[in-house]
Design a protein around this motif. Structure first.
Motif, PDB file in Angstrom:
ATOM      1  N   PHE A   1      15.455   2.012   0.590  1.00  0.00           N
ATOM      2  CA  PHE A   1      16.261   2.980   1.336  1.00  0.00           C
ATOM      3  C   PHE A   1      17.009   2.380   2.522  1.00  0.00           C
ATOM      4  O   PHE A   1      17.753   3.103   3.202  1.00  0.00           O
ATOM      5  N   GLU A   2      16.763   1.116   2.801  1.00  0.00           N
ATOM      6  CA  GLU A   2      17.367   0.428   3.945  1.00  0.00           C
ATOM      7  C   GLU A   2      17.058   1.207   5.225  1.00  0.00           C
ATOM      8  O   GLU A   2      15.908   1.554   5.484  1.00  0.00           O
ATOM      9  N   SER A   3      18.066   1.516   6.034  1.00  0.00           N
ATOM     10  CA  SER A   3      17.807   2.162   7.321  1.00  0.00           C
ATOM     11  C   SER A   3      17.606   3.671   7.202  1.00  0.00           C
ATOM     12  O   SER A   3      17.205   4.328   8.163  1.00  0.00           O
ATOM     13  N   GLU A   4      17.842   4.231   6.016  1.00  0.00           N
ATOM     14  CA  GLU A   4      17.762   5.687   5.858  1.00  0.00           C
ATOM     15  C   GLU A   4      16.330   6.201   5.808  1.00  0.00           C
ATOM     16  O   GLU A   4      16.069   7.351   6.152  1.00  0.00           O
TER      17      GLU A   4
ATOM     18  N   PRO B   1       4.159  -4.860   0.218  1.00  0.00           N
ATOM     19  CA  PRO B   1       3.629  -3.822   1.112  1.00  0.00           C
ATOM     20  C   PRO B   1       4.519  -2.584   1.111  1.00  0.00           C
ATOM     21  O   PRO B   1       5.746  -2.680   0.970  1.00  0.00           O
ATOM     22  N   PHE B   2       3.890  -1.422   1.282  1.00  0.00           N
ATOM     23  CA  PHE B   2       4.600  -0.151   1.213  1.00  0.00           C
ATOM     24  C   PHE B   2       5.799  -0.122   2.150  1.00  0.00           C
ATOM     25  O   PHE B   2       6.926   0.185   1.727  1.00  0.00           O
ATOM     26  N   ALA B   3       5.604  -0.442   3.429  1.00  0.00           N
ATOM     27  CA  ALA B   3       6.687  -0.352   4.408  1.00  0.00           C
ATOM     28  C   ALA B   3       7.844  -1.271   4.046  1.00  0.00           C
ATOM     29  O   ALA B   3       9.024  -0.910   4.216  1.00  0.00           O
ATOM     30  N   GLU B   4       7.516  -2.448   3.532  1.00  0.00           N
ATOM     31  CA  GLU B   4       8.569  -3.387   3.124  1.00  0.00           C
ATOM     32  C   GLU B   4       9.337  -2.846   1.923  1.00  0.00           C
ATOM     33  O   GLU B   4      10.573  -2.944   1.863  1.00  0.00           O
TER      34      GLU B   4
ATOM     35  N   LYS C   1      18.317  14.050  -0.298  1.00  0.00           N
ATOM     36  CA  LYS C   1      17.255  13.391   0.463  1.00  0.00           C
ATOM     37  C   LYS C   1      16.652  12.235  -0.334  1.00  0.00           C
ATOM     38  O   LYS C   1      16.720  12.194  -1.562  1.00  0.00           O
ATOM     39  N   ASN C   2      16.060  11.296   0.385  1.00  0.00           N
ATOM     40  CA  ASN C   2      15.312  10.221  -0.244  1.00  0.00           C
ATOM     41  C   ASN C   2      13.861  10.659  -0.417  1.00  0.00           C
ATOM     42  O   ASN C   2      13.274  11.258   0.486  1.00  0.00           O
TER      43      ASN C   2
ATOM     44  N   LYS D   1      17.851   9.348  -3.648  1.00  0.00           N
ATOM     45  CA  LYS D   1      17.126   8.249  -4.280  1.00  0.00           C
ATOM     46  C   LYS D   1      15.668   8.663  -4.443  1.00  0.00           C
ATOM     47  O   LYS D   1      15.103   9.329  -3.578  1.00  0.00           O
ATOM     48  N   VAL D   2      15.063   8.237  -5.558  1.00  0.00           N
ATOM     49  CA  VAL D   2      13.647   8.496  -5.798  1.00  0.00           C
ATOM     50  C   VAL D   2      12.954   7.158  -6.038  1.00  0.00           C
ATOM     51  O   VAL D   2      13.361   6.391  -6.910  1.00  0.00           O
ATOM     52  N   LEU D   3      11.923   6.911  -5.258  1.00  0.00           N
ATOM     53  CA  LEU D   3      11.099   5.710  -5.404  1.00  0.00           C
ATOM     54  C   LEU D   3       9.702   6.141  -5.826  1.00  0.00           C
ATOM     55  O   LEU D   3       9.107   7.028  -5.209  1.00  0.00           O
ATOM     56  N   ILE D   4       9.161   5.511  -6.872  1.00  0.00           N
ATOM     57  CA  ILE D   4       7.803   5.810  -7.301  1.00  0.00           C
ATOM     58  C   ILE D   4       6.941   4.569  -7.112  1.00  0.00           C
ATOM     59  O   ILE D   4       7.382   3.443  -7.384  1.00  0.00           O
TER      60      ILE D   4
END
Length: 340
Positions: free
Chosen positions: A226-229, A217-220, A163-164, A188-191
């Motif tokens: 993660f692209e479309s995932e 911005p967060f959403a961007e 999972k992302n 993938k892990v994003l911090i």
């Protein structure tokens, strides 16, 4: 022995008190070596911790050597390196009886509602003790406690493998949560954070994807990572309303948001949105013994990286200077150690 007591917010006194010496059969005498200062300690220092009264002996993240053991102790020997969980529990309430003693109805935490380890010697029972190998430094041993927070919070999820994951807040706890998510097989892990310094420390600890939400911005940033995932699991470790808002608003439908941040003011949650998206919100409270054991194992085998998180050391008689250094350093500090 020397003991440091916070007699009121912002004020620490040093006292000479009698060293503990008489052990019950199941008890262990520790000689304290390192004490880590955490965010909750800072809340106490500023008089902002709702569940702590004064005077209080602080210290709940620590490492030590075993000086003596009670006659019934079987799992520890004199000379070994060790730490211990700081939780005092009743053992009788519903959570305790089902093994969820970290949420005990009568929970007291040493360093907050009970005396902590800011002294030369300290006694703990065998069932809360964790022995760690001599190959692990005392600094790393003192960080088993915050690492156990990462171990526990990531175990609450219904599964991270493949999972992302997004972790909001790149302080010491958020960093360790991200590392444990990676260790549990997250794809993938994003911090995220507002501090480039803290995000750089995440990079040093092997977290490749970082996002400064003041710049992007967060959403961007989520789309870039993660692209479309998108992402399926979010961890809120910043204790900030805006952080919780964006995690809930952007996680995949049916996803999870796990909350371990401590909020100065109770946040609001759009429960209509949570219901419509069938989201799962979980709270995470400290850790259990198995989390300490897992943290110790992953630190000792190099899967959890700690060295970049250690900012500075202070001798025990400069305990107050350690707090002042943290206050003066802003976002340029991670973990400060007090040395005995």
């Amino acid at each position: 022995m020397k003991q440091a007591i916070m007699i009121k917010p912002g004020s620490i006194e040093f006292r000479d008190v009698e060293a503990p010496c008489k052990l019950a059969p199941n008890e262990i005498l520790l000689k304290i070596k390192r004490i880590g200062i955490c965010g909750s300690d800072i809340h106490v220092f500023h008089g902002e911790h709702p569940a702590t009264s004064y005077p209080v002996v602080q210290g709940h993240e620590y490492s030590a050597t075993i000086e003596a053991v009670g006659e019934a102790v079987k799992t520890a020997k004199v000379g070994q390196r060790a730490t211990a969980r700081p939780q005092l529990v009743c053992g009788k309430c519903g959570p305790c009886l089902r093994g969820q003693y970290n949420a005990c109805e009568e929970l007291k935490v040493q360093g907050f509602q009970a005396p902590g380890v800011a002294q030369e010697y300290f006694i703990v029972p065998e069932d809360r003790l964790i022995v760690f190998p001599d190959s692990m430094s005392f600094e790393h041993g003192a960080m088993i406690e915050p690492a156990a927070v990462g171990a526990h919070s990531t175990s609450i999820s219904r599964g991270l493998a493949g999972k992302n994951v997004v972790v909001s807040g790149a302080g010491t706890i958020g960093n360790l949560v991200a590392q444990f998510a990676k260790a549990r097989g997250a794809k993938k892990v994003l911090i995220t954070d507002i501090s480039d310094f803290k995000l750089s420390k995440a990079h040093e600890c092997g977290i490749e994807n970082t996002l400064n939400i003041l710049k992007t911005p967060f959403a961007e940033g989520i789309k870039d990572a993660f692209e479309s995932e998108g992402y399926q699991v979010g961890f809120e470790s910043a204790g900030v309303q805006a952080s919780l808002d964006v995690l809930i608003a952007n996680v995949e439908k049916g996803g999870e948001v796990i909350i371990l941040g401590v909020y100065a003011k109770n946040p609001t949650v759009n429960m209509y949105f949570v219901g419509e998206h069938e989201l799962n919100l979980f709270g995470s409270m400290m850790y259990r013994h198995e989390d300490y054991q897992e943290a110790t194992s992953l630190i000792s085998n190099g899967m959890i990286i700690l060295e970049p998180l250690i900012s500075k050391h202070f001798p025990f008689d400069q305990y107050l200077d350690a707090y002042n250094y943290i206050g003066e350093s802003g976002d340029k500090v991670m973990k400060v150690m007090v040395d005995l």
